[in-house]
Write an enzyme that holds these catalytic residues in place. Sequence first.
Site, short mmCIF file in Angstrom:
data_model
loop_
_atom_site.label_atom_id
_atom_site.label_comp_id
_atom_site.label_asym_id
_atom_site.label_seq_id
_atom_site.Cartn_x
_atom_site.Cartn_y
_atom_site.Cartn_z
N ASP A 1 -10.75 4.19 -1.25
CA ASP A 1 -11.17 3.31 -0.08
C ASP A 1 -12.48 3.28 -0.24
O ASP A 1 -13.21 4.30 -0.21
CB ASP A 1 -10.63 3.41 1.40
CG ASP A 1 -9.28 3.31 1.52
OD1 ASP A 1 -8.51 2.92 0.50
OD2 ASP A 1 -8.91 3.30 2.54
N ASP B 1 0.80 -1.09 0.10
CA ASP B 1 -0.11 0.03 -0.04
C ASP B 1 0.86 1.24 -0.03
O ASP B 1 1.55 1.42 0.94
CB ASP B 1 -0.90 -0.13 1.30
CG ASP B 1 -1.98 0.95 1.27
OD1 ASP B 1 -2.29 1.85 0.34
OD2 ASP B 1 -2.78 0.92 2.15
#
Length: 742
Positions: free
Chosen positions: A558, A495
């Site tokens: 997200d 990430d």
Amino acid sequence: MIRKTFTVLLLTAACLRASAQEVSLSKGWKLAVGDSAQWASPTYNDGHWQTADLNENWERQGHPNYDGFGWYRTKVVIPSSLKEKSFLKDSLRLSLGTIDDNDEVYLNGKLIAKYGGHGGTIKDGNYGGRVYNIAVNNPAILWDKENVLAVRVFDTGGDGGMVSSGFGSVFNITMADVMDHVWVNTDADFVYGDNNSLSKSVKLVTSNHYQYSGKLAFKVTDPENGAVLYEKSNDATFTSGKPFTYSFSIARLAKRSYVITYSFTDTKSGKEIVHTETTPYILTPYPTAKVKINGADVFGARPGHPFLYLIPATGKKPLVYKADGLPQGLTLNAATGVISGSVAQKGDYPVTFTVSNTLGAKAKKFTITIGDNIGLTPALGWNSWNAWGLSVNDEKVRISAKAMIDKLSSHGWAYINIDDGWEAENRAADGKIVTNSKFPDMKGLADFVHGLGLRMGIYSSPGPRTCGGFLGSWQHEDQDAQTYSDWGIDYLKYDWCSYSDIAPKPDLDGLKKPYQVMQASLGKVNRDIMYSLCQYGWGKVWEWGADVNGNSWRTTGDIQDTWQSMSTIGFNQGAAAPHAQPGHFNDPDMLVVGKVGWGPSLHNTRLTFDEQYTHISLWSLLASPLLIGCDMGHLDAFTLSLLTNDEVLAIDQDALGKGASQYVKKDDYQIWVKDLKDGGKAIGLFNTSDKYQTISLDKNDPAISGYTKFRDAWQQKYIVSTGAALSAKVAPHGVLLLRVEK
Ligand code: GLA
């Protein structure tokens, strides 16, 4: 901490409401990095501090890479008219946008609120929106005078400061209102009674000390025509610590959702709150006692690397497993169905699985492909983030693995992935990555997961810190890949997070670089580690994710458990979809079905049941990794039915590896079509409107011309369709998922 929230315009609520009921705090702040007890004091002179911009973190206000303490100060008059005009008159509400990560709030030198973690200190990670209630009789408040408000912020890593963001963008002072902090808690499960009933208990809950007394109206309506099916009014009283519980039982009607409306009206204040939810309906047929072999038709592994595959099969236990044609180096455990070992020679090995029980046997042809490409079909698994956020721990992972074996692995689910929150804050003296106290023995945990026949995943960032502020892999990539391999890790989510500190304005090569570095490191270890890129879709990652050997790449920011979030993400995958291929898939983010929460306390997904059917159908059409994001220790009947529909999962797992294309896009409906390996197609008819509608596809349309059999994938039965068009009545935000065959 750093976030990729879509920066929301600072729409100060002050512009929207009469100023008498609210004091804006959106301007007039001063900022200094560092820390001093004097900065809380009302007499401290902050005249030389910089003017703070609440639209930006402090990195972008002249403090690049700064982690640690910083202070914000402002002066504000709090008029007593606020109090006089309010109904409840008991507390002031202070809204401070989003704090990255923790804070203590001082009013006129006195500490009035803090969010230093759940019982922790200001240095524990607790990124998020801040709203504090302060009792009106708190002596720190100077009514009708100038007050000095000072906020001490601690940033654990990555971006820091007090900012406006999607998570909470309001900066103001209001009075707590009588219906603030009152909610209808509908998180209990629906209970399916034998007598075709659907029952549930809901609660009226508050944290206010006010005595609520009034009526709770309960109503069930048919969303198609608005007809009221049930209606009942009940007396209800409740206060802080003493909720009101309402239990009901209604007939389970047709296979569709109805809308339940709960409205509570408080008699004294006349104020009302309304909450709605829908009723669940299960389409997946109940599993039978006869043997069925499920899951993908192929599995890939690299030569010489450890191999682990559990044959997914359902049916009355005990099951006995057999595999003919296994390549040299592999053995099967006939009682568990787990194939393990390692294969030296590259090649495609055709295998026949046979599974039997007392009722008979079933066989299935399968291909084991030994070569460089792994992850030939999208990963099916669980990831801790959408459920537990940073509160994930060893026990929660074990519970999830157990639940996967008990309820899901027989349908092909195989990965147990730990997201952010397992890492320590500092490396060992030799530079080795270490776990924090929530994960006392990572190797032991991986052994446990493997012992069940499942595979385990982990998370890191190419930057110095993860998004949660823990250790990232920056300049330790080889060492970390080796450690993961030693532990027995099978999957890495990588990430971007604080890599922006290293590469603040990357061009395309700059975007690829950190992923190439870890690609090389993973290439050096003697283990298959699925490589899941997470950089929110930047630089059209779908065009180059496969080149850095990504097995999947996130195409979006997200996801959240709302229709707005899920549908915006899902229906915007058209550009990325053609890039899906065996071993390399688009990842529109993890599932938001079941109980989610991103932290220690969970709630039922806010998606309606039809929206959940849409979510799983669309993600399957897109050939997305399906990563369950809920509490696996608590899988209710509906969620379980959503995740165990083998015909739906087969669309996701189809060996051709294609992503569906957006075939029809209208304002209120869409049709997505996916080619399948057997020459058939999977088609989703999606109703994106909030009303029932009939969606039709002409039988001469190239998408279905020549196809004669139409199968409803969720119900697993053929649809009888006469006439010139294939038509279906589809629920609001719902779907009909079809498989068409010649
Ligand atoms: C980012 C990712 C999420 C999750 C968190 C962990 O926000 O996009 O999926 O991994 O970081 O901190």
